[in-house]
Motif scaffolding. Structure first.
Motif, mmCIF file in Angstrom:
data_model
loop_
_atom_site.group_PDB
_atom_site.id
_atom_site.type_symbol
_atom_site.label_atom_id
_atom_site.label_comp_id
_atom_site.label_asym_id
_atom_site.label_seq_id
_atom_site.Cartn_x
_atom_site.Cartn_y
_atom_site.Cartn_z
ATOM 1 N N LEU A 28 0.827 -1.203 0.000
ATOM 2 C CA LEU A 28 0.000 0.000 0.000
ATOM 3 C C LEU A 28 0.869 1.263 0.000
ATOM 4 C CD1 LEU A 28 -2.999 0.822 0.066
ATOM 5 C CD2 LEU A 28 -2.884 0.786 2.565
ATOM 6 N N GLY A 29 2.180 1.079 -0.021
ATOM 7 C CA GLY A 29 3.084 2.219 0.004
ATOM 8 C C GLY A 29 3.523 2.624 1.388
ATOM 9 N N LEU A 30 3.159 1.807 2.403
ATOM 10 C CA LEU A 30 3.486 2.137 3.780
ATOM 11 C C LEU A 30 4.761 1.420 4.209
ATOM 12 C CD1 LEU A 30 -0.075 1.801 5.342
ATOM 13 C CD2 LEU A 30 1.165 3.931 4.979
ATOM 14 N N SER A 31 5.721 2.189 4.666
ATOM 15 C CA SER A 31 6.956 1.626 5.204
ATOM 16 C C SER A 31 7.369 2.483 6.385
ATOM 17 C CB SER A 31 8.063 1.602 4.147
ATOM 18 O OG SER A 31 9.241 1.023 4.672
ATOM 19 N N LEU A 32 7.451 1.849 7.550
ATOM 20 C CA LEU A 32 7.722 2.582 8.778
ATOM 21 C C LEU A 32 9.223 2.690 9.018
ATOM 22 C CD1 LEU A 32 5.651 3.705 10.844
ATOM 23 C CD2 LEU A 32 6.104 1.699 12.245
ATOM 24 N N ASP A 33 9.665 3.850 9.443
ATOM 25 C CA ASP A 33 11.033 4.039 9.914
ATOM 26 C C ASP A 33 11.035 3.634 11.389
ATOM 27 O OD1 ASP A 33 13.333 5.188 11.165
ATOM 28 O OD2 ASP A 33 13.559 6.557 9.484
ATOM 29 N N ALA A 34 11.618 2.468 11.695
ATOM 30 C CA ALA A 34 11.516 1.897 13.037
ATOM 31 C C ALA A 34 12.093 2.831 14.094
ATOM 32 C CB ALA A 34 12.197 0.531 13.084
ATOM 33 N N ALA A 35 13.228 3.428 13.805
ATOM 34 C CA ALA A 35 13.857 4.308 14.788
ATOM 35 C C ALA A 35 13.011 5.552 15.027
ATOM 36 C CB ALA A 35 15.259 4.703 14.320
ATOM 37 N N ALA A 36 12.518 6.153 13.965
ATOM 38 C CA ALA A 36 11.663 7.338 14.113
ATOM 39 C C ALA A 36 10.393 6.993 14.872
ATOM 40 C CB ALA A 36 11.337 7.914 12.737
ATOM 41 N N ASN A 37 9.841 5.824 14.586
ATOM 42 C CA ASN A 37 8.623 5.394 15.266
ATOM 43 C C ASN A 37 8.855 5.262 16.762
ATOM 44 O OD1 ASN A 37 5.875 4.405 15.369
ATOM 45 N ND2 ASN A 37 6.742 2.350 15.633
ATOM 46 N N GLU A 38 9.963 4.668 17.156
ATOM 47 C CA GLU A 38 10.254 4.463 18.569
ATOM 48 C C GLU A 38 10.627 5.758 19.280
ATOM 49 O OE1 GLU A 38 9.947 1.910 20.526
ATOM 50 O OE2 GLU A 38 9.290 0.477 18.987
#
Length: 389
Positions: free
Chosen positions: A343-353
């Motif tokens: 769907l075009g969604l990719s999370l930046d794990a570090a930014a998320n945390e």
């Protein structure tokens, strides 16, 4: 106007939030707070601007007690200012009320007729109105409606497949959390006007939870409909359910309207699925398999609705998480976005945390933003007050 103040009151199902603003052009926040965890262990939290927070355990408290506690703690924030306007979040405006409206006895009576459509909110919203009228008899009282942002949906997103006469009687999809969506839409427009005119889905995740598909800055469809029960699983509310289940419970269990109301609004959702609690923080920390299952269902419903809402607006340019869970629960955001690269969604794990505002790294931008329903209300009240008072 510096000696005048606006008070906002936001009575939810498990808390009452308030904010105080000085009238000085754009309302300037003087302080805010809430009575949280209504029930046997309620707590008052007050955050005066530029001062240390006050926390006070108040024990057993319902909405009436909570409101009296709030009113009794306003003076240090007001510092002698006169409350000239009080803005109220009213969950349901029905078919008649969409834009902010002056509250009169007649208007209150009309809004009370909608209490069966929002039994966890509307009665408490109106109780707060009556209490504020008594406390500030000379102040202008303004209603701001959670359903207002969703007015103007395409007809197919507002109706049910029932005989048309029911739509004419008001049995239609209204949508809720509109004040939150209004704020987020405005915040996106401030940050990136081009993005805000695109295709955006906002996930308002809290004790109550819904999602809204926005295109060109306008709500197109929402997961909540006729009542605040539909769509996502919530703290204690069921979300989507086969109406045949309700017929079965009526016939096989002998349940009536009051029984179903108690079940669907207060005993279901995360609380019912886990058998433990409605609090997401506690569920995320729990080793119990039932807690994990409740979270799994909660996330599944969000992902399911995300796909449908994307179809409603023909694609996706941005996903915004907001609300108490949406803004603060990095784990939930990660679970929602996991495997959604299609769907075009990719999370930046570090930014998320790390709790930054923008947390995506794919073609669809992803945000975790605080909402501010109270500021939307304060702006509306300020608009009603004549320049200079």
């Amino acid at each position: 106007m510096s000696d005048q103040a606006i008070l906002t009151i936001n009575a939810g199902s498990s808390s009452i939030k308030f904010s105080v603003y000085a009238r000085d052009g754009e309302p300037q926040e003087l302080g805010r707070g809430q009575v949280e965890k209504l029930g046997p262990a309620a707590r008052l939290v007050v955050h005066p601007e530029g001062a240390s927070a006050l926390r006070e355990e108040i024990g057993q408290a319902d909405h009436d007690i909570a409101l009296q506690q709030i009113l009794s703690h306003l003076e240090p924030i007001l510092q002698g200012r006169q409350v000239v306007g009080v803005g109220h979040r009213i969950v349901h405006g029905g078919a008649e009320f969409a834009v902010p409206h002056v509250l009169t006895p007649d208007v209150i009576d009309q809004l009370a007729l909608l209490e069966p459509l929002a039994p966890l909110h509307q009665p408490f919203n109106l109780a707060a109105v009556r209490a504020a009228m008594a406390a500030f008899p000379d102040a202008l009282q303004i209603a701001c409606f959670d359903t207002g942002f969703h007015r103007g949906h395409p007809w197919a997103f507002d109706t049910f497949a029932l005989p048309r006469r029911y739509f004419d009687k008001g049995v239609r999809r209204y949508g809720f959390h509109g004040l939150s969506y209004d704020y987020i839409a405005g915040e996106l427009a401030r940050r990136d006007p081009v993005l805000a005119r695109g295709r955006v889905i906002v996930a308002h995740l809290g004790n109550g939870a819904s999602m809204c598909a926005i295109k060109g800055g306008q709500s197109q469809s929402s997961t909540m409909g006729f009542s605040a029960l539909e769509g996502l699983a919530m703290g204690t509310r069921s979300g989507a359910i086969d109406p045949g289940v309700l017929l079965y419970l009526m016939e096989a269990e002998g349940m009536g309207a009051a029984d179903l109301t108690q079940l669907l609004y207060k005993e279901s959702g995360l609380k019912g699925l886990s058998g433990l609690t409605h609090d997401m923080r506690s569920l995320l920390a729990s080793p119990a398999p039932e807690a994990a299952q409740a979270i799994e269902y909660y996330v599944m419903r969000i992902r399911h609705e995300l796909g449908g809402l994307t179809a409603d607006i023909g694609g996706l340019d941005a996903l915004v998480f907001t609300g108490g869970v949406g803004q603060n629960a990095a784990k939930i955001r990660a679970l929602v976005c996991d495997g959604m690269e299609w769907l075009g969604l990719s999370l930046d794990a570090a930014a998320n945390e790390n709790g930054v505002d923008e947390i995506g790294r794919g073609p669809v931008r992803i945000f975790a933003l605080p909402t501010d329903e109270e500021r939307v209300i304060a702006r509306a009240v300020n608009g009603f007050l004549a320049p200079g008072g």
